[in-house]
Scaffold this motif. Structure first.
Motif: not given
Length: 355
Positions: A80-84, A87-90, A124-133
């Motif tokens: 999973v860590i390698d995929v993140i 290819n990103g967190f999602d 991830s460095g995402m914004s708070a709004g993006d993390k919320q979901k």
């Protein structure tokens, strides 16, 4: 393991061909082939004789009570860590959820996946709004793990829920979780295990256990000191806050922690006092430390510790997350007019681009 893989592996283990399975059960060879490819499933009336033929019980055939070993969960988490990373967190999040759907009662898998995704989301460095979901879904995973039959994983999940609820201001729920946790045992299993290793001359194993315990304990002390700084600040006891912050810094140096740890409490005091000069000096030190990997094994205190099988590699990837926090957290607002502060951010943004 899926039903089709169970049939295929058990058939091969007892040395039968697809043709023999088909003959014994009174079905066609293509039907057995489809079962093993996962294209179709055996008729329900065939399950008992199929299980007997494969010399397993129905629970094994249907994966009813099957979980994953710690080794399997560990390997999956690395995947999973390698995929993140690639290819990103999602993508990593979806991979974790899909695995849990395959093993819905494996408390260790659910808790490990929640911890991994929780940490990855923070970094991830995402914004708070993006993390919320994602945040509510990760909480739901902890809630599932908190109901599992594994006492250790259940208590770990309950602890994480208490921390999450506290951070959200849901103090009633946090207290409910804390009330579920047992008091720490008076018997120190780790120390006893280490002593047993010592008398058996298994010195590396004993040292590794004790060094990890020491690291956990000193980090817990540091967390307590930070909370005491916070209390002193809220009580408007600036002298006490500064004194406790200095103790935290001294402890970090005394126990040879990562340099980054030395500046957290003093910065907390400088922020509370909105002291621009001290804040910038401390931020310079923190950002410099965050840019340097902590080579743990070079310390005589932690020379037996290996982190993820790779000695001395603590601190990677924290710089971008730290910069994002400094830039976006309102508590640093009093620094935004400082030219030196702006130059500091610019300097380390450029460094991040080169990483």
């Amino acid at each position: 393991m899926p039903l089709n893989k169970i049939i295929q592996e058990k058939r091969k283990k007892i040395g039968l061909t697809q043709e023999q399975i088909a003959e014994y059960l009174g079905v066609s060879t293509p039907a057995v082939n489809k079962w093993e490819r996962g294209a179709t499933y055996p008729d329900i009336s065939l399950l008992p004789p199929l299980a007997r033929l494969l010399k397993i019980d129905l629970n094994t055939l249907l994966c009813f009570n099957e979980g994953l070993s710690e080794q399997e969960v560990g390997r999956f988490c690395k995947e999973v860590i390698d995929v993140i990373r690639k290819n990103g967190f999602d993508c990593g999040f979806s991979m974790g959820v899909k695995k849990i759907q395959e093993y819905p009662n494996c408390g260790f898998l659910i808790h490990s996946t929640a911890l991994l995704l929780d940490g990855a989301l923070i970094m991830s460095g995402m914004s708070a709004g993006d993390k919320q979901k994602y945040d509510s879904k990760i909480t739901a995973l902890y809630e599932r793990a908190a109901k599992c039959e594994d006492d250790r994983r259940r208590n770990e999940a309950v602890f994480m829920l208490a921390s999450r609820y506290k951070g959200r201001g849901e103090y009633g729920k946090a207290q409910e979780m804390l009330d579920l946790l047992p008091e720490r045992s008076a018997l120190d299993k780790i120390k006893l295990q280490a002593d047993l290793y010592i008398v058996q001359n298994r010195l590396d194993e004993a040292a590794g256990l004790l060094e990890r315990k020491l690291l956990i304990e000193i980090n817990e002390i540091q967390a307590i000191l930070l909370s005491l700084v916070d209390i002193a600040v809220k009580e408007d006891k600036n002298q006490a806050a500064s004194h406790i912050a200095e103790l935290s810094r001294d402890a970090a140096e005394l126990f040879e922690l990562w340099d980054y740890s030395s500046y957290i409490a003093p910065l907390q005091v400088a922020i509370a006092q909105e002291n621009v000069q001290d804040s910038i000096l401390l931020l310079k030190s923190i950002l410099s430390a965050a840019s340097t990997l902590w080579e743990i094994e070079k310390s005589p205190l932690y020379r037996h510790i290996s982190v993820n099988g790779n000695k001395g590699k603590v601190g990677a990837n924290i710089l971008p997350t730290l910069l994002a926090e400094i830039e976006n957290d309102p508590k640093y607002g009093y620094l935004h007019l400082s030219a030196e502060f702006k130059q500091l951010l610019k300097q380390y943004r450029a460094k991040c681009e080169k990483i």
